[in-house]
Design an enzyme around this catalytic site. Structure first.
Site, PDB file in Angstrom:
ATOM      1  N   THR A 168      -2.615   1.318  -4.600  1.00 38.02           N
ATOM      2  CA  THR A 168      -3.104   2.413  -3.763  1.00 38.02           C
ATOM      3  C   THR A 168      -4.438   2.934  -4.262  1.00 38.02           C
ATOM      4  O   THR A 168      -4.776   2.785  -5.437  1.00 38.02           O
ATOM      5  CB  THR A 168      -2.071   3.572  -3.732  1.00 38.02           C
ATOM      6  OG1 THR A 168      -2.606   4.654  -3.000  1.00 38.02           O
ATOM      7  CG2 THR A 168      -1.735   4.050  -5.135  1.00 38.02           C
ATOM      8  N   ASP A 206       0.862  -1.176   0.000  1.00 44.07           N
ATOM      9  CA  ASP A 206       0.000   0.000   0.000  1.00 44.07           C
ATOM     10  C   ASP A 206       0.910   1.241   0.000  1.00 44.07           C
ATOM     11  O   ASP A 206       2.109   1.136   0.234  1.00 44.07           O
ATOM     12  CB  ASP A 206      -0.878  -0.039   1.264  1.00 44.07           C
ATOM     13  CG  ASP A 206      -1.794   1.162   1.376  1.00 44.07           C
ATOM     14  OD1 ASP A 206      -2.320   1.597   0.342  1.00 44.07           O
ATOM     15  OD2 ASP A 206      -1.961   1.667   2.493  1.00 44.07           O
ATOM     16  N   LYS A 207       0.333   2.411  -0.271  1.00 39.52           N
ATOM     17  CA  LYS A 207       1.140   3.640  -0.262  1.00 39.52           C
ATOM     18  C   LYS A 207       0.959   4.417   1.039  1.00 39.52           C
ATOM     19  O   LYS A 207       1.881   4.541   1.829  1.00 39.52           O
ATOM     20  CB  LYS A 207       0.776   4.532  -1.465  1.00 39.52           C
ATOM     21  CG  LYS A 207       1.620   5.816  -1.534  1.00 39.52           C
ATOM     22  CD  LYS A 207       1.220   6.690  -2.702  1.00 39.52           C
ATOM     23  CE  LYS A 207      -0.045   7.476  -2.422  1.00 39.52           C
ATOM     24  NZ  LYS A 207       0.155   8.545  -1.409  1.00 39.52           N
ATOM     25  N   LYS A 249      -7.259  -5.186  -5.083  1.00 37.52           N
ATOM     26  CA  LYS A 249      -5.945  -5.519  -4.518  1.00 37.52           C
ATOM     27  C   LYS A 249      -5.831  -7.022  -4.289  1.00 37.52           C
ATOM     28  O   LYS A 249      -4.827  -7.642  -4.640  1.00 37.52           O
ATOM     29  CB  LYS A 249      -5.736  -4.773  -3.198  1.00 37.52           C
ATOM     30  CG  LYS A 249      -5.585  -3.258  -3.331  1.00 37.52           C
ATOM     31  CD  LYS A 249      -5.314  -2.621  -1.971  1.00 37.52           C
ATOM     32  CE  LYS A 249      -5.114  -1.114  -2.085  1.00 37.52           C
ATOM     33  NZ  LYS A 249      -4.764  -0.505  -0.788  1.00 37.52           N
TER      34      LYS A 249
END
Length: 1066
Positions: A696, A411-412, A784
């Protein structure tokens, strides 16, 4: 009116509950057989129910007292090899199949089962104690009784209309639907409830929901207006009212219901939403609250959301299972060959079974136990590593997975970045203010609130003054909008000098803390404070701002429209108390706000520019409303909120009627700082052969900027931005354009990804897997998880997912190895993950050092345990062959048990402490990790080598003992068994690469145990013979012949073909 309500004493109610139930339908619903239905819950009257509800008991145990032993045994014997060993042990009860003492087979099996049962029992007891603690928590319940009832010791009494009201203490497990429960500050909410009253002056309360949704920020909850207005809590029992609620479901972010009071004229109805709900498992952070219980037990939102994630089985365990299947095949073949060499004489089928029993050591029963204990040691070492403090191992079954990761999906926000927002830019269209020019904004605000009305302008100065005032008013409008349009609440805490009440009264700056559901909102409000407009107070109906001149501006909150992931915007309608003006403020993402604000020619361009700088952009707008316009809106809005069916759709439609032609005020840009050492960590992972994908929910420009900033994409790499595609033809053209690029990173949006996966899944994944880095932006949580699943299916490689928020949980659980980062978004990802770290940079050491060591150690341990078993099986095969293929055991009784336990267990298990290089070297040369991706430490090649070594050593020891023994058979046993023990100890020493003091202790301890036990083994070994010089030289020669060639081969290999790590350690 209340005199007519039938009130049952508690004791009578208990008798009513204990009656046999009339129909099977009731019984089915009670036991979970009925479908969940909407319900009508009368306040304070659990006996007035229209259906049966489950008990409010939390139960997380897998077994109960009666099912524990059968359940554990079933889970063990459903696997083929455990069942195989059970059948072997049971066969010894048949006289024709018995080969020796019963304990020879039952003790090893019993030991393995005992370890498993003890481990399961400890986990069950811990789980039971946790459940008992939760179920035994005591709460206060509001009750009403007739005055002549003296059965209860009420702690608080009120007498009204012949009814006695008070509170009684009840356990959490005794709470029923309809009960009125009082929850104190910092107390856990025991059941799903509707919020009726609070002791807080502002008429609201805060909840901590981190144990439910993982978010650390407090949530604002509002009581039912009708009940909050009642003089005391006891009055709740004097009114005739009920709550109509939807059926139980898993959605923790929404709720639909209505509150109705029948004894008022006219009857009062209020709509209920998530803002009025208190879910079980949350904690009240402010004030004392009273609520009516709606759902209990298995119908709680928290219980319905508790799903068992898929049980992850490591690739290493699957490979070991594969090898044991090969060994089983070898066992069957050897048994058939032995019987074939007897020409299938006599009852040959019984002989096959006897040989299967005789050679059963080929499959080591201790392999599973050794590997499981090894995993526990690896987990302990990871937790104890001072260089990655706070690391938690939640799944101790897959530490070897960390050593073979090929794809890392991260993830960011909050994972690569800190999720700590800093306000960087205010853009008004014609002018932009950065960090270096914030003093200008401050001066504009100061001039608006501190300077009196300007005198008539002197000649020649009018244009300048007009421009100045115009710019000041524009800046003021923008700052005021940012200061009002949010869901932030200032909370005052005692600082040791000023107590809480005084701080709240004086709006003390040093005691104020901002609470909100998003760090972006806190950053914006903190910025408005820095430029002069401070949020000092807020409750559910009003807000107070302080100006630079210490004047307090009062605003009434008429409506609030919270931010949702679907709408991507939030709005608020406020009335300025000083002027009476009603204003609708809104802020949100540019993609939705572009269609709401009036036409302009700069919004899209400037949003793109700010996003390219890595800023998170919000568009702020306003709309002035006339009193009639607002009244019309409010009537339609209240009507829509009272709808039970399609409420959210009807409410959204009413709100959208206001969201037209709004005045664009400004753009705000906040920056999310990178976490410490993200760049070197990503470089280490890249050098280790791990491909990193960033998934993200942020917009494309921001994600691309962060990828460059974090060096996820190196400076010499091109970036291919996959343009937005909506159909098959566009996807085909864009994939062809991408195919012509070489060694370039891919950036793609979630919408385009969906189209590509729909029509060209195989082609897209093939191209994406060749990229050095991939960035997927605007990615939904389900997307995701789907990307992780596709990578596993298409490449067959191991994936590791890293995230910190609730939206990363599905990705983490889907991956082969999930790592949660404890961050600003809470602990939901951390709790769902296999491993939990406090910072992203700890991932490098977790993989390079602990993952690598765990995999290499388990590979060595498993192969050595197999070698130990094959060695004694090879000796048995030689012995049977020499003695005319007789199914007679070479070693019996304690010898066969002691061989794999006290004589060799400690040295063999000490291999879990072995390491080929120091941890500093492993971190300095991540290329060492790349070698493991090929799976060489445990492969068919290494397995075959160990099989050949076992056959050579077993045959050498047995033939040597047969050649050198003198007269008695017992001398063969003494010579061969002693040589076997010494050979195993020397082979462990040969395998070890870095000696640990515990390894030396284990070797010496095992040798001492064997020598000491010889005194008790006179039944199997001639004690007087082993004390002779003849015994010593024969054992020494045999051991030397079995081990020396292997030591020579190891020296030659290290001399002429050294492994890669040896070059670094020399």
């Amino acid at each position: 009116m209340t005199d007519n309500i039938p009130l049952q004493p508690v004791r009578q109610k208990k008798r009513m509950d204990s009656r046999p139930r009339a129909g099977c339908g009731e019984w089915l619903r009670c036991c979970g057989g009925g479908e969940p239905r909407p319900r009508t819950v009368w306040l304070g009257h659990p006996e007035k129910r229209d259906q049966r509800y489950p008990r409010n008991v939390i139960n997380n145990q897998k077994y109960n007292f009666f099912t524990f032993l059968p359940g554990v045994l079933f889970n063990q014997f459903k696997y083929f090899f455990n069942l195989y060993f059970l059948l072997l042990a049971c066969s010894q009860f048949v006289p024709e199949m018995r080969l020796g003492a019963l304990y020879t087979y039952w003790v090893p099996l019993g030991f393995v089962l005992a370890v498993t049962i003890i481990r399961e029992a400890v986990e069950e007891i811990r789980c039971y104690m946790r459940d008992k603690e939760v179920n035994s928590q005591v709460y206060s319940r509001l009750t009403a009784r007739e005055i002549n009832m003296r059965d209860w010791d009420f702690t608080e009494l009120t007498v009204q209309q012949g009814i006695q009201t008070g509170t009684v203490k009840v356990k959490s497990s005794s709470i029923q639907v309809g009960d009125l429960i009082i929850v104190e500050k910092n107390q856990r909410v025991p059941a799903d409830m509707i919020f009726l009253r609070t002791s807080e002056k502002n008429g609201s309360c805060f909840l901590r929901t981190d144990q439910l949704d993982g978010e650390t920020d407090w949530k604002l909850r509002l009581p039912v207006a009708c009940t909050q207005r009642l003089p005391t809590a006891a009055d709740l029992l004097q009114i005739r009212s009920y709550v109509y609620a939807e059926e139980p479901n898993i959605d923790i972010h929404n709720f639909v219901g209505t509150f109705t009071r029948e004894d008022s004229d006219p009857p009062i109805s209020e709509s209920l939403s998530i803002e009025n709900a208190l879910w079980a498992g949350t904690v009240t952070a402010s004030g004392t609250v009273v609520g009516v219980v709606l759902y209990t037990g298995r119908e709680l939102r928290s219980v319905m959301n508790t799903s068992n994630p898929r049980s992850k089985i490591g690739l290493f365990d699957l490979e070991v299972n594969c090898l044991t299947k090969i060994l089983f095949g070898a066992l069957v073949v050897v048994s058939l060959v032995m019987v074939a060499l007897q020409h299938f004489a006599g009852r040959w089928y019984l002989q096959i079974i006897r040989f299967l029993l005789l050679f059963s050591n080929i499959i080591p029963i201790s392999l599973r136990v050794n590997l499981d204990m090894g995993k526990i040691v690896y987990s302990w070492v990871i937790r104890r590593d001072s260089k990655i403090p706070g690391t938690v191992v939640r799944s101790s079954t897959i530490p070897e997975q960390l050593g073979r990761i090929s794809y890392l999906l991260t993830d960011k926000t909050g994972t690569l970045t800190q999720n700590e927002m800093v306000f960087k830019r205010l853009h008004l269209g014609t002018v932009a203010y950065g960090l270096d020019s914030m003093d200008e904004v401050q001066s504009h605000i100061f001039s608006i609130y501190t300077q009196p009305q300007d005198p008539p302008a002197q000649k020649g100065s009018a244009p300048t003054t007009k421009v100045r005032r115009t710019m000041s008013s524009r800046v003021h409008e923008a700052v005021k909008a940012i200061a009002l349009c949010h869901n932030v609440t200032p909370v005052y805490e005692s600082n040791g000098v000023t107590d809480q009440a005084e701080a709240e009264k004086q709006y003390e700056d040093s005691c104020r803390v901002y609470q909100a559901s998003s760090p972006d909102e806190v950053a914006l409000v903190q910025w408005t404070e820095s430029v002069g407009l401070t949020l000092v107070g807020r409750d559910q109906s009003s807000m107070q701002l302080r100006t630079p001149g210490d004047q307090i501006l009062n605003f009434t909150i008429l409506q609030l429209f919270p931010f949702t992931y679907e709408s991507k915007r939030m709005g608020i309608i406020v009335r300025d108390e000083s002027t009476g003006e009603i204003t609708f403020y809104m802020k949100g993402a540019d993609v939705v706000m572009a269609g709401i604000v009036q036409y302009n020619d700069w919004l899209e361009e400037e949003c793109g520019n700010m996003a390219r700088e890595g800023l998170r952009v919000l568009v702020v707008a306003k709309k002035s409303l006339a009193e009639e316009q607002y009244q019309d809106f409010e009537a339609r809005y209240v009507q829509a909120k009272l709808s039970v069916h399609d409420r959210s759709l009807k409410v959204a439609t009413v709100i959208e009627s206001l969201e037209m032609e709004m005045e664009l005020l400004c753009l705000t840009g906040v920056e999310d700082q990178l976490q410490a050492d993200v760049r070197p960590t990503l470089e280490t992972l890249r050098n280790a052969g791990i491909k990193v994908w960033m998934l993200t929910g942020d917009k494309l420009e921001t994600a691309t900027c962060t990828a460059k900033n974090a060096h996820l994409v190196t400076r010499n790499q091109d970036i291919h931005i996959f343009r937005l595609v909506t159909n098959r033809g566009e996807a085909h053209l864009e994939l062809n354009a991408f195919r012509r690029k070489h060694d370039c990173a891919l950036v793609i949006s979630g919408d385009s990804l969906e189209v590509c996966l729909k029509y060209y899944e195989y082609e897209f994944m093939e191209l994406a897997c060749q990229c050095p880095a991939v960035v997927c932006c605007r990615c939904a949580p389900t997307q995701k998880a789907r990307i992780v699943r596709l990578l596993q299916e298409r490449t067959g490689r191991l994936t590791c997912a890293v995230g910190d928020g609730g939206n990363d949980v599905s990705m983490i659980q889907e991956s082969d190895c999930g790592v949660g980062v404890e961050g600003k978004e809470g602990k939901q990802a951390s709790l769902a993950a296999d491993f939990s770290v406090t910072q992203f940079r700890h991932l490098g050491r977790l993989l390079m050092v602990h993952g690598r060591n765990s995999y290499k150690r388990s590979a060595a341990l498993s192969q050595f345990v197999i070698h130990r078993s094959l060695c004694i099986s090879a000796m048995q095969a030689v012995f049977s062959s020499v003695f005319y293929f007789a199914s007679v055991p070479l070693y019996q009784g304690f010898l066969i048990i002691g061989y794999s336990t006290i004589y060799t267990m400690f040295p063999v298990f000490s291999l879990v402490l072995d390491k080929d290089v120091k941890s500093e070297v492993a971190m300095l040369y991540p290329e060492l990790y790349k070698d493991l991706l090929k799976g060489r430490p445990l492969s068919y090649k290494t397995f075959l080598i160990w099989v050949l070594i076992s056959i050579y050593q077993g045959s050498t020891i047995m033939y040597g003992a047969l050649l050198l023994f003198e007269s008695e058979f017992v001398h063969i046993v003494a010579i061969s068994f002693t040589s076997l023990i010494l050979t195993e100890l020397l082979m462990v020493a040969l395998t070890i690469q870095t000696w640990h003091w515990l390894m030396t202790v284990a070797e010496l301890l095992s040798l001492a145990c064997y020598i000491a036990s010889l005194v008790f083994l006179h039944e199997f070994i001639d004690v007087y013979f082993i004390a002779t010089l003849s015994f010593l030289w024969k054992v020494s020669v045999i051991t030397l012949v079995s081990c020396l060639p292997l030591y020579v081969l190891k020296y030659l290999r290290r001399r002429f073909s050294p492994p890669s790590y040896s070059k670094l350690t020399s």
